[in-house]
Design a protein around this motif. Structure first.
Motif, PDB file in Angstrom:
ATOM      1  N   HIS B 203      41.687  42.260  28.084  1.00 36.57           N
ATOM      2  CA  HIS B 203      41.691  42.985  29.354  1.00 36.57           C
ATOM      3  C   HIS B 203      43.041  42.861  30.047  1.00 36.57           C
ATOM      4  O   HIS B 203      43.752  41.881  29.864  1.00 36.57           O
ATOM      5  N   SER B 204      43.322  43.887  30.867  1.00 34.15           N
ATOM      6  CA  SER B 204      44.608  43.926  31.556  1.00 34.15           C
ATOM      7  C   SER B 204      44.790  42.679  32.406  1.00 34.15           C
ATOM      8  O   SER B 204      43.899  42.295  33.157  1.00 34.15           O
ATOM      9  N   ALA B 205      45.965  42.062  32.292  1.00 33.44           N
ATOM     10  CA  ALA B 205      46.263  40.875  33.088  1.00 33.44           C
ATOM     11  C   ALA B 205      47.571  41.108  33.831  1.00 33.44           C
ATOM     12  O   ALA B 205      48.470  41.776  33.326  1.00 33.44           O
ATOM     13  N   PHE B 206      47.635  40.594  35.040  1.00 25.48           N
ATOM     14  CA  PHE B 206      48.807  40.817  35.880  1.00 25.48           C
ATOM     15  C   PHE B 206      49.295  39.488  36.440  1.00 25.48           C
ATOM     16  O   PHE B 206      48.492  38.617  36.767  1.00 25.48           O
ATOM     17  N   ALA B 207      50.599  39.356  36.547  1.00 28.16           N
ATOM     18  CA  ALA B 207      51.180  38.229  37.275  1.00 28.16           C
ATOM     19  C   ALA B 207      51.620  38.779  38.618  1.00 28.16           C
ATOM     20  O   ALA B 207      52.435  39.688  38.684  1.00 28.16           O
ATOM     21  N   LEU B 208      51.032  38.244  39.671  1.00 31.73           N
ATOM     22  CA  LEU B 208      51.249  38.802  41.001  1.00 31.73           C
ATOM     23  C   LEU B 208      51.834  37.704  41.873  1.00 31.73           C
ATOM     24  O   LEU B 208      51.310  36.589  41.903  1.00 31.73           O
ATOM     25  N   SER B 209      52.943  37.999  42.557  1.00 29.12           N
ATOM     26  CA  SER B 209      53.434  37.000  43.495  1.00 29.12           C
ATOM     27  C   SER B 209      53.679  37.661  44.840  1.00 29.12           C
ATOM     28  O   SER B 209      54.149  38.803  44.914  1.00 29.12           O
ATOM     29  N   LEU B 210      53.329  36.931  45.878  1.00 19.51           N
ATOM     30  CA  LEU B 210      53.448  37.436  47.243  1.00 19.51           C
ATOM     31  C   LEU B 210      54.856  37.129  47.719  1.00 19.51           C
ATOM     32  O   LEU B 210      55.233  35.969  47.877  1.00 19.51           O
ATOM     33  N   LEU B 211      55.645  38.176  47.922  1.00 15.89           N
ATOM     34  CA  LEU B 211      57.029  37.973  48.342  1.00 15.89           C
ATOM     35  C   LEU B 211      57.115  37.731  49.840  1.00 15.89           C
ATOM     36  O   LEU B 211      57.868  36.884  50.308  1.00 15.89           O
ATOM     37  N   ARG B 212      56.366  38.527  50.585  1.00 16.47           N
ATOM     38  CA  ARG B 212      56.469  38.404  52.038  1.00 16.47           C
ATOM     39  C   ARG B 212      55.195  38.915  52.664  1.00 16.47           C
ATOM     40  O   ARG B 212      54.549  39.833  52.165  1.00 16.47           O
ATOM     41  N   ARG B 213      54.853  38.296  53.767  1.00 15.82           N
ATOM     42  CA  ARG B 213      53.675  38.719  54.482  1.00 15.82           C
ATOM     43  C   ARG B 213      53.999  38.631  55.951  1.00 15.82           C
ATOM     44  O   ARG B 213      54.673  37.695  56.384  1.00 15.82           O
ATOM     45  N   ARG B 214      53.539  39.593  56.725  1.00 13.15           N
ATOM     46  CA  ARG B 214      53.933  39.652  58.142  1.00 13.15           C
ATOM     47  C   ARG B 214      53.395  38.435  58.888  1.00 13.15           C
ATOM     48  O   ARG B 214      54.069  37.900  59.743  1.00 13.15           O
ATOM     49  N   ALA B 215      52.167  38.054  58.621  1.00 15.31           N
ATOM     50  CA  ALA B 215      51.608  36.901  59.319  1.00 15.31           C
ATOM     51  C   ALA B 215      51.006  35.974  58.279  1.00 15.31           C
ATOM     52  O   ALA B 215      49.942  36.248  57.745  1.00 15.31           O
ATOM     53  N   GLY B 216      51.700  34.953  57.949  1.00 13.85           N
ATOM     54  CA  GLY B 216      51.125  34.009  57.009  1.00 13.85           C
ATOM     55  C   GLY B 216      52.146  33.551  56.000  1.00 13.85           C
ATOM     56  O   GLY B 216      53.260  34.079  55.936  1.00 13.85           O
ATOM     57  N   PRO B 217      51.777  32.559  55.226  1.00 16.73           N
ATOM     58  CA  PRO B 217      52.719  32.024  54.250  1.00 16.73           C
ATOM     59  C   PRO B 217      52.925  33.005  53.101  1.00 16.73           C
ATOM     60  O   PRO B 217      52.082  33.843  52.825  1.00 16.73           O
ATOM     61  N   ASP B 218      54.074  32.879  52.453  1.00 17.85           N
ATOM     62  CA  ASP B 218      54.323  33.720  51.300  1.00 17.85           C
ATOM     63  C   ASP B 218      54.806  32.838  50.153  1.00 17.85           C
ATOM     64  O   ASP B 218      54.751  31.620  50.232  1.00 17.85           O
ATOM     65  N   GLY B 219      55.253  33.495  49.098  1.00 14.01           N
ATOM     66  CA  GLY B 219      55.756  32.742  47.961  1.00 14.01           C
ATOM     67  C   GLY B 219      54.656  32.196  47.073  1.00 14.01           C
ATOM     68  O   GLY B 219      54.848  31.224  46.355  1.00 14.01           O
ATOM     69  N   LEU B 220      53.495  32.764  47.129  1.00 12.82           N
ATOM     70  CA  LEU B 220      52.404  32.313  46.270  1.00 12.82           C
ATOM     71  C   LEU B 220      52.320  33.205  45.045  1.00 12.82           C
ATOM     72  O   LEU B 220      52.808  34.330  45.055  1.00 12.82           O
ATOM     73  N   ALA B 221      51.675  32.701  43.998  1.00 19.94           N
ATOM     74  CA  ALA B 221      51.574  33.509  42.779  1.00 19.94           C
ATOM     75  C   ALA B 221      50.202  33.336  42.161  1.00 19.94           C
ATOM     76  O   ALA B 221      49.578  32.274  42.268  1.00 19.94           O
ATOM     77  N   TRP B 222      49.722  34.394  41.561  1.00 11.41           N
ATOM     78  CA  TRP B 222      48.423  34.374  40.899  1.00 11.41           C
ATOM     79  C   TRP B 222      48.521  35.088  39.570  1.00 11.41           C
ATOM     80  O   TRP B 222      49.420  35.893  39.353  1.00 11.41           O
ATOM     81  N   ARG B 223      47.528  34.814  38.754  1.00  6.24           N
ATOM     82  CA  ARG B 223      47.358  35.612  37.552  1.00  6.24           C
ATOM     83  C   ARG B 223      46.002  36.281  37.695  1.00  6.24           C
ATOM     84  O   ARG B 223      44.988  35.609  37.901  1.00  6.24           O
ATOM     85  N   LEU B 224      45.976  37.585  37.619  1.00  7.91           N
ATOM     86  CA  LEU B 224      44.740  38.337  37.803  1.00  7.91           C
ATOM     87  C   LEU B 224      44.364  38.998  36.491  1.00  7.91           C
ATOM     88  O   LEU B 224      45.235  39.465  35.760  1.00  7.91           O
TER      89      LEU B 224
END
Lengths: 484, 272
Positions: B203-224
């Motif tokens: 199944h399709s897998a993605f590496a996703l990382s949060l670069l920036r968020r207006r309100a909240g921490p960023d720099g997180l990463a997930w594998r979906l």
């Protein structure tokens, strides 16, 4: 065929075998069954017959623009000035007869100078005659289609043919059998003239405004178009229709005309909605609407209209649709960008991957259809998200020529294949190969598809074009799609 | 003098009125992605009625477009989804393929595709689309640097989305993250899938990382991992652990909330 006449089932029409067996129209079904137990009975469907006849009549527009329904069971074509296009009257009649007979109909036809004569000649086969007039005169008196008692009375009086009747003074006939008899006789002999009532397609709605003085402002002209749109909307309401296409033509006094067309995905007749689309189109014109010396005429037509049920507008409780639907957005974007630019995908029944879908203009297409997924339930996607058209060639290194790919180069990047599944063999459409064509040449080659994943997790759909050895010595490799 | 001060104050009030935040009733609904870690980090999911920007390298186009489409479909639910792209994108990246969309669980019958001549027309159409509340979600695909998408243009998109409540997804293929008015900015890449028996891609897998968020921490990463049939994201790896080849890691999941993924993704490669 039977129909219900005053509570009794009576025979309406019969085929040749039934007539030969002695059955007559008007007989009750019970009597007919008693005589012919094998009788096959169908319900008469006059409306269906009429509908079918009207469609045939519309189809006869290929022979002449003046085609009319002839009382009940016939078609009347006015072929004056049309016959030479078919190299003669007889050829035209033959072409029309052949065409109808191909649909399993039995056709009798006649050509005559007046519609009534043609009608009678086609229905009452007379003895061969040297010319048309003689043929008409030899017709039986029933061809006048008078009331049954009159016809019997004529026969009692010894008047058997139309010719016999024509030899008598008209005044005496009128006194005995009524004006209708004389009228019918004259019509048949081509003395009187009754016009045909040809079936014509309903003309498109058309609203025009002419100005005594040319109008120098485009904005004012657009306002007039808005009035005309309201008028066209009322006409559409009367017809129970909504327009799918509108065309406004701005005629300039120096002879130039600016046609502006808009198209909608749902029928509309609401003037503000129509004007929004026109405004959108006018705004996106590369060549602005230039009044020059002024517009002296405006015309709004509705070339295409579809049925549209009347809607209830804002009455107490009932509320007109407040927010516009996605269709309105599609219409606006299609008008601004071009109708082919907003698309919907439509499935096609084909195993050739690139032919399994069609992208149609969203304005045009309405009914969404179901898509059958490829592969077993629970499988990962078997088909890519993006498809390249045409497929892009790649350099592949495989262990053996007909084996799976090992690594490949695409867009100057080397990809290491870590996972693969395949081949999924998709054969060309061999049934479209013409006899004697070299195999695999006219219809394309067999493709072996592989679903592969490279070391970084990117998934591709690639195929080997041609069977190694059988179809080609150097099968080429192509990338056909990208998976999510 | 006092006159000019007055007019200055009036102007300031006017600007403040223009720039006021939208009523809290609109756009506060959150779109739960169904991935526990992601939703927890986002306080319940992506904000609806906002614009979210997803960046993908040019060679990650399949994954980036796939994830953007999945998120847009989740946001749209059963409503129509409009995918705006340019003819240049279609030429370079291929055209959307119905059977493939259907295989991902994205009903192609509910998808409208807009092929625009250039970026300027695309952005105009995007604002128009975001203003139409009947639309479920809008996916805007831009290729390359897209100089027309500056702060003003993205602010215009964000305002249109806030007013109508339509969620917009900006898919930036091969573009570098620059400041924008997007609510969140993400980097998307393909991740090695959980192989099926026989080492077939799963199944399709993605590496996703949060670069920036207006309100909240960023720099997180997930594998979906997306299962089109269930229509839900998963972590993957857990249920198919026996097929995996990452024995040396003792089954420690690569992803999970708050586990950043190294930028060069050597871990991903090692795990594959």
């Amino acid at each position: 065929m039977v129909e219900n006449v005053r509570g009794a089932m009576r025979l309406a029409t019969l085929d040749a075998d039934a007539l030969a067996a002695g059955l007559t129209p008007g007989m009750t079904l019970a009597d007919a069954r008693a005589r012919e137990p094998e009788l096959r009975v169908f319900e008469a469907d006059p409306h269906g017959d009429q509908d079918w006849l009207e469609r045939l009549c519309d189809g006869c527009a290929r022979y002449t623009p003046n085609a009319a329904l002839d009382s009940g069971h016939g078609l009347m074509l006015d072929i004056s000035g049309c016959a030479h296009l078919w190299h003669g009257e007889a050829e035209l009649a033959q072409a029309a007869t052949d065409r109808l007979e191909r649909h399993g109909m039995r056709v009798r036809h006649a050509i005559a100078a007046s519609p009534e004569a043609a009608h009678a000649l086609a229905r009452f086969p007379a003895a061969p005659a040297p010319d048309e007039d003689a043929a008409v005169r030899r017709l039986p008196v029933e061809a006048l289609e008078l009331e049954a008692e009159s016809a019997v009375a004529l026969r009692r009086a010894g008047l058997r043919t139309v010719g016999d009747l024509a030899a008598r003074p008209a005044a005496a006939l009128a006194a005995r059998f009524g004006e209708e008899a004389v009228d019918a006789l004259h019509a048949l002999l081509g003395l009187g003239h009754r016009p045909l009532a040809p079936r014509r397609p309903r003309p498109a709605i058309r609203v025009e405004r002419r100005f005594a003085e040319p109008m120098g402002s485009s904005a004012h002209a657009v306002k007039v178009v808005a009035e005309m749109a309201a008028e066209a909307g009322e006409q559409l309401t009367e017809r129970g229709q909504g327009g799918r296409r509108f065309e406004a033509v701005f005629f300039r006094s120096d002879g130039l005309a600016f046609p502006i067309r808009v198209e909608t995905s749902l029928p509309i007749r609401d003037a503000p909605a129509i004007m929004r689309l026109f405004q959108e189109r006018i705004d996106s014109l590369s060549d602005p609407l230039d009044p020059g010396f002024g517009f002296d005429m405006l015309r709004l037509t509705v070339p295409r209209a579809d049925p549209m049920a009347p809607t209830q507008l804002a009455l107490e409780g009932g509320e007109a649709r407040k927010s516009e639907g996605v269709e309105a957005l599609v219409d606006r974007l299609s008008i601004r960008a071009g109708r082919a630019r907003i698309q919907r995908l439509e499935p096609r029944d084909s195993h050739i991957p690139e032919q399994a879908q069609l992208a149609l203009p969203a304005v045009e297409h309405r009914t969404p259809e179901g898509w059958a997924p490829v592969g077993e339930p629970g499988d990962p996607p078997m088909r890519p998200l993006h498809l390249f058209d045409p497929p892009q060639p790649i350099d592949v290194i495989a262990d053996v020529p007909d084996g799976p790919p090992h690594r490949f180069r695409w867009r100057r990047t080397l990809h290491e294949v870590t996972r693969f599944e395949g081949p999924e063999r998709i054969a060309p459409q061999w049934w479209q190969a013409r006899d004697g064509a070299i195999e695999g040449e006219s219809t394309g080659r067999t493709r072996d598809y592989y679903r592969i994943e490279d070391a970084r997790g990117r998934r591709y759909w690639i195929f080997r074009h041609g069977l190694y050895g059988a179809e080609t010595v150097h099968p080429g490799w192509y990338i056909h799609g990208l998976f999510a | 003098m006092s006159e000019s001060i007055n007019s200055l104050a009036a102007l300031k009030r006017h600007i403040a009125a223009l720039d006021r935040t939208p009523a809290p009733t609109v756009g506060c609904a959150r779109l739960a992605t169904g991935h526990a870690g992601l939703d927890a980090a986002l306080d319940g999911g992506l904000l609806r009625g906002r614009v979210h920007e997803l960046f993908g390298a040019a060679e990650e186009e399949g994954a980036a477009a796939g994830l953007a489409l999945i998120l847009a479909r989740l946001a749209a639910d059963e409503a129509p989804l409009l995918w705006l792209r340019t003819t240049a994108s279609a030429k370079a990246g291929g055209s959307p393929y119905g059977p493939g969309l259907a295989a991902l669980g994205l009903n192609p019958a509910r998808l409208l595709i807009g092929l625009m001549a250039d970026d300027a027309m695309l952005l105009r159409a995007a604002v128009e689309g975001l203003r139409c509340p009947a639309l479920g979600a809008l996916l805007i695909e831009l290729r390359g640097r897209a100089p027309l998408l500056d702060l003003t243009a993205s602010r215009r998109l964000a305002l249109a989305a806030e007013q109508s409540g339509v969620t917009g997804f900006l898919l930036r293929v091969g573009g570098d993250p620059v400041p924008s008015a997007a609510e969140t900015r993400w980097q998307v890449a393909a991740a090695p899938s959980d192989p099926l028996p026989g080492n077939a891609p799963g199944h399709s897998a993605f590496a996703l990382s949060l670069l920036r968020r207006r309100a909240g921490p960023d720099g997180l990463a997930w594998r979906l991992m997306w299962d089109g049939e269930k229509g839900a994201f998963g972590d993957g790896r857990h249920e198919r652990h026996e097929h995996g080849q990452d024995g040396q890691q003792g089954g420690a999941p690569l992803s999970g909330a708050l586990v950043p993924l190294p930028a060069d993704r050597s871990a991903a490669d090692r795990a594959a």
